[in-house]
Design a protein around this motif. Structure first.
Motif, PDB file in Angstrom:
ATOM      1  N   THR A  61       3.409  25.044   5.762  1.00 13.88           N
ATOM      2  CA  THR A  61       2.723  23.783   5.473  1.00 13.88           C
ATOM      3  C   THR A  61       3.719  22.687   5.136  1.00 13.88           C
ATOM      4  O   THR A  61       3.596  21.548   5.609  1.00 13.88           O
ATOM      5  CB  THR A  61       1.727  23.973   4.312  1.00 13.88           C
ATOM      6  OG1 THR A  61       0.697  24.884   4.716  1.00 13.88           O
ATOM      7  CG2 THR A  61       1.090  22.646   3.917  1.00 13.88           C
ATOM      8  N   ILE A  65       4.072  19.290   7.375  1.00 16.53           N
ATOM      9  CA  ILE A  65       3.913  17.952   6.798  1.00 16.53           C
ATOM     10  C   ILE A  65       5.174  17.118   7.037  1.00 16.53           C
ATOM     11  O   ILE A  65       5.096  15.936   7.421  1.00 16.53           O
ATOM     12  CB  ILE A  65       3.594  18.050   5.295  1.00 16.53           C
ATOM     13  CG1 ILE A  65       2.170  18.587   5.103  1.00 16.53           C
ATOM     14  CG2 ILE A  65       3.740  16.688   4.611  1.00 16.53           C
ATOM     15  CD1 ILE A  65       1.806  18.868   3.664  1.00 16.53           C
ATOM     16  N   ALA A 120      -4.308  25.524   8.463  1.00 13.93           N
ATOM     17  CA  ALA A 120      -3.692  24.334   7.869  1.00 13.93           C
ATOM     18  C   ALA A 120      -4.576  23.777   6.762  1.00 13.93           C
ATOM     19  O   ALA A 120      -5.783  23.588   6.966  1.00 13.93           O
ATOM     20  CB  ALA A 120      -3.458  23.275   8.929  1.00 13.93           C
ATOM     21  N   THR A 124      -2.352  18.471   5.286  1.00 17.04           N
ATOM     22  CA  THR A 124      -1.713  18.121   6.560  1.00 17.04           C
ATOM     23  C   THR A 124      -2.465  17.023   7.314  1.00 17.04           C
ATOM     24  O   THR A 124      -1.930  16.480   8.276  1.00 17.04           O
ATOM     25  CB  THR A 124      -1.611  19.356   7.473  1.00 17.04           C
ATOM     26  OG1 THR A 124      -2.939  19.843   7.775  1.00 17.04           O
ATOM     27  CG2 THR A 124      -0.815  20.470   6.797  1.00 17.04           C
TER      28      THR A 124
END
Length: 227
Positions: A61, A65, A120, A124
């Motif tokens: 993650t 990002i 996700a 995000t």
């Protein structure tokens, strides 16, 4: 420097170092990251890495990002360098392509095949929309300045109703067909970049891929009415 500030600085530096090593693993292992392997490269015990990232998914993650923010920032900066909406549109496309060519494994992470077993989180969502909103802003400016010369076909059917709902999020005067044109342009942009990165232009368009890409971006700009 206070002890708390020093600890925060050390933690931030260690977090970034872990992510840098993880990005190198993307080049060899794809999204099949192993915190144990990352720890080994850092000369750390795997338990130490878990103090920074509780799981592989948490590390993924963070990488996702960062990647979305990086390509989004490049797109926004490219758009800001132009006044004309059509030129903004094309500049956004080139910025995205340039970033992808420089960071192919990060591009594959965010725009390639879904990572098996990874879901996700909402964190995000905003970074993932930066390129989309950069394109949408060019259409908004073109509409506000009267530079929308032509319009794409009016959407019909259920998808047309869905586009109307999306358009309402941008304001009461944003036509649904222009929202559809923006999505069309974004999808084409991602497809054009992925086709080049993943070898689908090989033995076809080899000498002037940048020119071919610009031709495609200008075509999508024209579809959106930006001429």
């Amino acid at each position: 420097m206070k002890a708390a500030n020093l600890r925060a600085r050390v933690r931030a530096e260690m977090t970034e170092e872990i992510k840098q090593v993880a990005r190198r693993h993307l080049a060899t292992d794809g999204a099949d990251l192993s915190l144990r392997a990352v720890a080994r490269d850092l000369g750390m015990a795997s338990s130490a890495v878990y103090r920074y990232f509780a799981s592989r998914d948490e590390l993924l993650t963070a990488l996702i990002i960062d990647a979305y923010d990086a390509v989004g920032q490049d797109a926004e900066q490219a758009a800001a360098a132009h006044e004309d909406p059509a030129e903004k549109w094309v500049a956004i496309g080139h910025a995205v392509r340039d970033w992808a060519l420089a960071n192919p494994h990060q591009w594959a992470l965010i725009y390639g095949s879904p990572v098996p077993g990874y879901q996700a989180p909402r964190d995000t969502v905003v970074p993932a929309t930066r390129v989309i909103f950069a394109l949408a802003e060019t259409i908004r400016l073109g509409l506000a300045d009267g530079r929308i010369a032509t319009v794409p076909p009016q959407p019909a059917g259920r998808f047309g109703e869905e586009l109307v709902a999306i358009a309402e999020q941008f304001g009461p005067d944003v036509p649904a067909h222009l929202v559809g044109a923006g999505l069309y342009g974004f999808i084409h942009l991602c497809g054009a970049v992925s086709a080049e990165l993943f070898g689908q232009l090989n033995n076809g368009i080899d000498d002037d891929r940048r020119g071919f890409f610009e031709w495609q971006m200008r075509a999508t700009a024209a579809f959106a009415g930006l001429s």
